[in-house]
Design a protein around this motif. Structure first.
Motif, PDB file in Angstrom:
ATOM      1  N   HIS A 119       0.858  -1.195   0.000  1.00 57.33           N
ATOM      2  CA  HIS A 119       0.000   0.000   0.000  1.00 57.33           C
ATOM      3  C   HIS A 119       0.894   1.246   0.000  1.00 57.33           C
ATOM      4  O   HIS A 119       0.686   2.191  -0.760  1.00 57.33           O
ATOM      5  N   HIS A 120       1.866   1.261   0.934  1.00 52.97           N
ATOM      6  CA  HIS A 120       2.724   2.433   1.135  1.00 52.97           C
ATOM      7  C   HIS A 120       3.488   2.765  -0.139  1.00 52.97           C
ATOM      8  O   HIS A 120       3.596   3.946  -0.499  1.00 52.97           O
ATOM      9  N   ASN A 121       4.016   1.740  -0.797  1.00 53.06           N
ATOM     10  CA  ASN A 121       4.743   1.957  -2.054  1.00 53.06           C
ATOM     11  C   ASN A 121       3.898   2.694  -3.077  1.00 53.06           C
ATOM     12  O   ASN A 121       4.237   3.792  -3.537  1.00 53.06           O
ATOM     13  N   ILE A 122       2.792   2.085  -3.477  1.00 54.00           N
ATOM     14  CA  ILE A 122       2.080   2.580  -4.663  1.00 54.00           C
ATOM     15  C   ILE A 122       1.119   3.721  -4.352  1.00 54.00           C
ATOM     16  O   ILE A 122       0.915   4.596  -5.194  1.00 54.00           O
ATOM     17  N   LEU A 123       0.552   3.751  -3.145  1.00 48.43           N
ATOM     18  CA  LEU A 123      -0.335   4.866  -2.813  1.00 48.43           C
ATOM     19  C   LEU A 123       0.447   6.167  -2.774  1.00 48.43           C
ATOM     20  O   LEU A 123       0.027   7.183  -3.346  1.00 48.43           O
ATOM     21  N   ASN A 124       1.600   6.155  -2.120  1.00 45.43           N
ATOM     22  CA  ASN A 124       2.397   7.375  -2.052  1.00 45.43           C
ATOM     23  C   ASN A 124       2.944   7.774  -3.408  1.00 45.43           C
ATOM     24  O   ASN A 124       2.996   8.966  -3.736  1.00 45.43           O
ATOM     25  N   ASN A 125       3.347   6.801  -4.210  1.00 50.55           N
ATOM     26  CA  ASN A 125       3.878   7.150  -5.517  1.00 50.55           C
ATOM     27  C   ASN A 125       2.803   7.802  -6.381  1.00 50.55           C
ATOM     28  O   ASN A 125       3.035   8.835  -7.022  1.00 50.55           O
ATOM     29  N   GLY A 126       1.609   7.216  -6.398  1.00 54.84           N
ATOM     30  CA  GLY A 126       0.520   7.834  -7.149  1.00 54.84           C
ATOM     31  C   GLY A 126       0.194   9.228  -6.630  1.00 54.84           C
ATOM     32  O   GLY A 126      -0.016  10.169  -7.407  1.00 54.84           O
TER      33      GLY A 126
END
Length: 562
Positions: A207-214
């Protein structure tokens, strides 16, 4: 008084903090703030949902998955082109902690069988067909060889309708219970990288990876709830599901799906009809859109920004994207699946040169450095080396493959990209090629992109790709694959050499030229240089090729400089 940085290291200091929540929690916040704004429009099917309606559909799918026995950590595969249900599945699996495994729509039976087994997928959600692929038939054929695959759900069949219908009647308290057991660092997504040798590797993202990147990609595009993002890039890839879907939802913006797969006319029509403010694509997609004969008939005055990624953008294409499409704030992004994906990005007020000669500066809350591939030491600014990145975006690892994970991520958690790059005094990064793509001819290091950029300046050349093939005398020789503009005469190797003579060093002039209608592409629209290289080797055979040229099966001209 600050001093100019001397080493190729930069960090993305940022005022806004990282998001410390799950994807489900973030969606709930957006629904609370923007319930009646449009969330998703699928022009292929006519689906049009507000955020309140979208969240209700997500809940129904999530409860249906729970009823089917899917829970936290279970792998759910999705094999489908872009459609509204893909996005529902993305958010529904996140809501219950299941791990969504993206399967490339272009995969065939052997590749799908491998992914199903390697990720230990228990449920597969798929389209019935896509282009020439009969997914349903392939699944039926390989299913006996996939003992862990317990359930298959097909869109546009009773299996999907029943799953959603059952979820509509479910107890939402079960979703709250499931969400209570989730953490932002839980794995939530596996994306298989395109391997050029061997089987692909499953980059495991949280979650942390892709939510923050988006979210932070969207921040640099200045997204708000007023934006409407046209997403013709595939959801199975980070470009679609992270930079598209998650960037939109984390800002309350609308997701617009123009078609199941990229179609230049459908994309232009979607922008005009839905008054999109942002448009995504790789350079070849923008080239195709700009080349549409009726391009000027589409009202694109609504466009403000967008993202171009996947490969370098030629200067002339960038000028047209800004001038003819009105995308004055268009952003260039660079990254890789293993980094969720974006590591560097241009800013809204960057110059055309910065948007074409570089891939921008380090993203918020990330670190980058450029190192000597042999020593691992950070090189001085301006010197070439391998680009590495570290921070919230670096994947958890390759699924069930600690050895490959250790090869990619070092003990200090730096992700080694395999890309050659330089960093200037202002922190802008230029990608000069892949370590494996660099051509060494007669002891000279040659970076294909430099030659490609030069060939773009020829008035008759629409696009160009340059690779090296083995040569006994020089070690490697250059081959240029060229797409001609419509109505122009094909160039041969001598004509290209004449154009380059006196303007490029002699060793950078392609020995071989191959004229094609199109390049071999991945489903994401990236040029497959590995295919260009292998075909060139077959066509020209290095220094074994005779000077009289040859033609391939499609009767496109190929030739060698005499």
């Amino acid at each position: 008084m600050g001093s100019i940085p001397t080493t190729s290291y930069a960090h993305g200091a940022w005022e806004a903090p990282l998001l410390g929540e799950t994807i489900g929690a973030n969606l709930a916040s957006t629904v609370a703030a923007h319930a009646d704004r449009e969330a998703l429009i699928d022009l292929g099917t006519g689906v049009r949902w507000t955020y309140r309606e979208f969240a209700a559909e997500v809940d129904a799918v999530a409860l249906g998955l729970l009823d089917a026995g899917i829970g936290k950590g279970d792998r759910v595969g999705i094999w489908s082109p872009n459609r509204a249900e893909w996005t529902l599945t993305q958010f529904a699996t996140a809501a219950i902690g299941a791990i969504l495994v993206n399967i490339n729509p272009a995969y065939r039976s052997e590749e799908v069988r491998y992914v199903l087994g390697q990720a230990e997928i228990g449920m597969l959600i798929a389209a019935r067909k896509f282009k020439t692929s009969d997914y349903e038939e392939i699944i039926d054929r390989i299913r006996p060889e996939c003992p862990l695959l317990r359930q298959v759900i097909l869109f546009d069949t009773d299996s999907w309708s029943d799953l959603v219908a059952g979820g509509r009647d479910g107890d939402r308290a079960r979703l709250m219970d499931a969400a209570a057991g989730l953490a932002a660092d839980d794995p939530i997504n596996i994306q298989y990288t395109s391997g050029t040798t061997g089987f692909p590797k499953g980059a495991t993202l949280s979650h942390h990876n892709i939510l923050n990147n988006g979210y932070f990609v969207g921040e640099l595009c200045a997204y708000t709830e007023a934006d409407r993002i046209c997403i013709p890039v595939p959801f199975y890839h980070c470009f679609g599901m992270v930079m598209g879907n998650l960037a939109a939802v984390s800002h309350g913006a609308a997701m617009v799906i123009p078609a199941p797969a990229f179609d230049p006319k459908a994309t232009l029509a979607a922008v005009a009809q839905e008054r999109c403010t942002s448009l995504y694509g790789v350079p070849t997609m923008f080239i195709a859109e700009l080349a549409e004969p009726d391009f000027d008939s589409y009202d694109l005055s609504c466009l403000r920004t967008g993202i171009m990624a996947g490969s370098p953008c030629p200067v002339e294409v960038m000028k047209q994207v800004i001038d003819r499409m009105g995308m004055r704030e268009v952003s260039i992004c660079y990254g890789m699946t293993e980094t969720s994906p974006v590591s560097t990005q241009t800013r809204r007020d960057d110059t055309i040169t910065q948007r074409t000669a570089t891939v921008g500066r380090v993203g918020p809350h990330l670190e980058i450095k450029i190192v000597d591939p042999d020593t691992g030491l950070t090189v001085p600014r301006g010197d070439p080396g391998e680009l590495c990145t570290r921070g919230y975006s670096v994947m958890l690892g390759y699924w069930n493959d600690p050895e490959k994970t250790g090869e990619a991520i070092d003990t200090a958690r730096w992700m080694h990209t395999g890309d050659l790059a330089t960093m200037d005094e202002d922190g802008y990064v230029a990608i000069t090629g892949r370590i494996k793509d660099m051509v060494i001819r007669g002891g000279e290091n040659i970076y294909p992109r430099e030659i490609e950029e030069f060939l773009y300046t020829h008035p008759d050349i629409l696009d160009a790709q340059v690779v090296g093939i083995p040569d006994r005398k020089y070690g490697e020789e250059l081959v240029a694959w060229i797409r001609m503009r419509e109505g122009t005469a094909a160039l041969d190797a001598n004509a290209v050499a004449e154009f380059c003579s006196g303007r490029l060093a002699h060793y950078k002039i392609p020995r071989y030229v191959h004229i094609v209608d199109e390049f071999p592409m991945t489903v994401t629209g990236k040029v497959r240089k590995v295919d260009i290289r292998s075909t060139s080797q077959r066509l020209f055979g290095g220094d074994d090729q005779q000077d009289d040229g040859l033609q391939d099966d499609d009767q496109h001209e190929s030739g060698e400089r005499s």
